[in-house]
Every structure is written in C-alpha cells, then in structure tokens.
Design a protein around this motif. Structure first.
Motif: not given
Ligand SMILES: NC(=O)c1ccc[n+]([C@@H]2O[C@H](COP(=O)([O-])OP(=O)(O)OC[C@H]3O[C@@H](n4cnc5c(N)ncnc54)[C@H](O)[C@@H]3O)[C@@H](O)[C@H]2O)c1
Ligand SMILES: [Zn+2]
Length: 360
Positions: A16-36
């Motif tokens: 929960i915070g301000a401006g997070l729509l532009k910071k998705i990369e920092e907030l996604l769990p590894e399990s989702v990111l590693k699928k890229i």
C-alpha cells in the motif's frame, strides 16, 4: 509504503503506497517475475472508467518488465460481474492462447477484482492473478481474502471460488479520482473494522474525517493498512468463512436486505451503514453493549455523510433478510457489538432477530 503479509494457504503480500502503479516490477513476487524468461504474458482486466485514467501506467509498467499485455476492458459497474462477461473473457483468453504460465492483473474496484479473480480461479483450472484495487472498498475489503465471484440472475455472488492472489498492489493515488459517494462507500467498511476490532482506528477516523483528508497520503496509507491487517488476521484464522470470518459481516445482514429491497439503488456502503446503526442501537437497547454505543456509531456514520435510517418497513426488512445466502436453516449468525472495538457472533433464530431489531 506499507507491506502486509497475508498468511493464507497461498500466502501473499499486500503493498500500500503512493505511485505504485509505476513500480510493479519492484513489488511482484519472484514466482511471477521468473516466468518472464519463459515468455509469460499478462492479461490486464479493467473497466471502462479505470481504463481511461490508469491503464496506460500499468501497461507501461508491465511492458517495461518484459511482459506482453493483453488488455480486456469490461463495462463499469455491477453488470460486468455476469456470466456473459465471465465467458467472454475466458474465450478471449483462449483465443489469445493464454497459458497456465501467464498472469492476470485486475485493475479496478471490487467488480473487476471479483470477476478477474473468478476467471483466474477457473481458466485452465487456475492461473496466477494480482489484484490492483482502485476503490477504497476494494482496497480495504474485496482485494484481500480470496473471495471471488460473479452474479447470477437469481442473486449476487452466487457463483464463485476461494482463490488467493499472488500479490495485491494498492496505489493510494488512485483514490483521488473517486466520486464522493464511492469514496464514502469504502469509509463504511473502515468504520466497520473500527467497531468490530479496533477502538483506536475508530477514534482515529473520528478525529480525522477521511472524506476531508483524502489527500493525506500518510493517513490514508495508515488507515488502509490497519484495515488490511485486521482482515488478514481474521481471514488467516478462517480462510473458508466457517467461523470468525463472519464478524466481517457486521451490519451486512440488515444491509443486504436494504440493498435488495432497493433493487441495489441504495449502495452497499450506505446499506451497511444503516445496518450497523440499527444493529448497534438494538444491541444497546438489549443491554448487550455499554450505553451510548449506538449513538457513537450513528454519529460517526453521519459525520461521513452516510445514512443511518431506512424507510423500509419491518416486513420488507425481514423478507429481505430471509433471502440472505448466509442463512443456515432457521438461524443466522448475527454480529453484535460488545463495545467499540469488540464484537460477538450470535447464532439467532429469525424471530429472535426480529424481536431484537424491532421489539415485540
Ligand atoms: N470479494 C470480496 O470479499 C468482496 C467484499 C466486498 C465487496 N465485494 C464486491 O465488490 C463490488 C463493489 O466494489 P466497488 O465498490 O469497488 O465497486 P466497482 O468496482 O463497481 O467500482 C465503483 C465505480 O468506481 C469506478 N472506479 C473504480 N476505481 C476508480 C478510480 N480510482 N477513480 C474513478 N472511478 C473509479 C468504477 O468504474 C465504478 O464505476 C461488489 O460487486 C461486491 O460484491 C467483494
Ligand atoms: Zn461490505
């Protein structure tokens, strides 16, 4: 930014915070990111209002990470939570060869969240999804806890699944563009958390009326986080809603009846606000909570511009209440305040409830 860990069968974090729509990369769990690496795509589901204002930020954010984005825009409002839209989305995903490796992003209020969650739970027997709530109600309530659903012609939320997201990303800046009415709807749920669980939260939102402090990022983040913490505690104790999770239904038994009687013209938040007032006053009259509790609840609700009374008759309220899907045989679990910050679940017969609310 605040992060709350939700400890359900599939654990996840709520940011929960301000401006997070532009910071998705920092907030996604590894399990989702590693699928890229494996070429995953994302399905961005949103409604037509939210699409206009916020989806380009999210699309850019996802594309920057390396995801392809398939965007699906549904109509705004409850009509999108239908069997027709559910099937349309499944077909669109199938046509576009969305696979089990891919991930849905639900950008919008409770409607988009519930619908997308049910799509995620059922497409190919379950794919990942991330909630990005953009209303106050979805931030404090529907995006956390894993209840997903669509409506049937016979009633609201009648087809659904318990299905937890991979993450919840709540950008408080999105609250700026909500209408006063939709913002107040979310406030009703916040008042609910204060009454059932947290007297300090009750005091905080009494001293700092959120409808006049929307732009106060620290206050809004703090209040939303507190609500999410309470919901996470309750949900992690009772993920499948068989016990303590019932307390989140405070004000909702009468509230649902009012919503139904008005054919959903009276909003959910307004209906629950009236329900919370009626039930708090009734509990006080019976000596089940300290004198003055009903007035404290009523005054706070009025301060937020929410209604506290209804013109529906005793019969209309009782008829609406009998059609509640939470009814078990001839009894309902009614949530009664013991004092501000604490409540009890009381399994009561319908006639006992009628007597409690309306007297003999
Ligand atoms: N799953 C759960 O646990 C749970 C809990 C409570 C409610 N719900 C469900 O949530 C739904 C209601 O959610 P809601 O109140 O968020 O309604 P909603 O999703 O319909 O949003 C309300 C309106 O606000 C608009 N909107 C959304 N975000 C906006 C923004 N940032 N700026 C401007 N406009 C914006 C939408 O387009 C819509 O017109 C109901 O279907 C209800 O059943 C689910
Ligand atoms: Zn509610």
């Amino acid at each position: 930014m605040k992060t709350i860990h939700v400890n359900t069968s599939r654990p996840y974090d709520v940011h929960i915070g301000a401006g997070l729509l532009k910071k998705i990369e920092e907030l996604l769990p590894e399990s989702v990111l590693k699928k890229i690496d494996k070429g995953a795509k994302t399905v961005l589901i949103t409604d037509e209002n939210v699409n206009e204002i916020y989806s380009s930020d999210v699309e850019e954010s996802l594309e920057k990470i390396g995801f392809d984005v398939l965007k699906i825009v549904v109509p705004a409002g409850e009509e999108a939570k239908s069997g027709q839209w559910y099937l349309k989305i499944l077909s669109c995903m199938a046509e576009n060869h969305v696979s089990r490796n891919d991930c849905i992003f639900a950008l919008g209020g409770g409607v988009v969240g519930d619908l997308s969650g049910f799509v995620a739970a059922t497409f190919l027997r379950g794919i990942d999804f991330v909630q990005m709530p953009t209303t106050l109600l979805s931030a404090v309530d529907s995006s956390v806890g894993g209840k997903t659903a669509i409506n049937l012609p016979e009633g609201k939320n009648l087809a659904g699944a318990f299905y937890q997201p991979k993450a919840v990303i709540m950008d408080v800046n999105t609250l700026d563009t909500l209408s006063a009415e939709i913002f107040a709807d979310g406030c009703a749920e916040i008042i609910k958390y204060g009454v059932i669980w947290d007297s300090e939260l009750f005091e905080l939102i009494k001293e700092n009326n959120l409808t006049k402090n929307r732009g106060n990022i620290d206050l809004m983040c703090g209040v939303i986080s507190r609500c999410v913490e309470i919901k996470q505690k309750v949900v992690s104790l009772d993920e499948l809603d068989k016990g303590i999770r019932n307390i989140l239904n405070f004000g909702h038994t009468i509230g649902h009846s009012i919503e139904k009687n008005s054919e959903f013209e009276v909003s959910h938040g307004s209906s629950v606000a009236i329900g919370m007032t009626i039930i708090s006053k009734a509990a006080e009259k019976k000596g089940l909570c300290p004198a003055g509790t009903g007035k404290l609840v009523e005054n706070l609700i009025s301060d937020y511009g929410l209604p506290t009374e209804t013109d529906y008759s005793r019969k209309q309220i009782m008829d609406g209440l009998l059609s509640d899907k939470k009814i078990e045989g001839t009894t309902i679990n009614l949530i009664l305040p013991e004092k501000i910050g604490k409540c009890n679940i009381c399994n009561m017969k319908i006639n006992e409830i009628e007597e409690l609310i309306f007297g003999d």
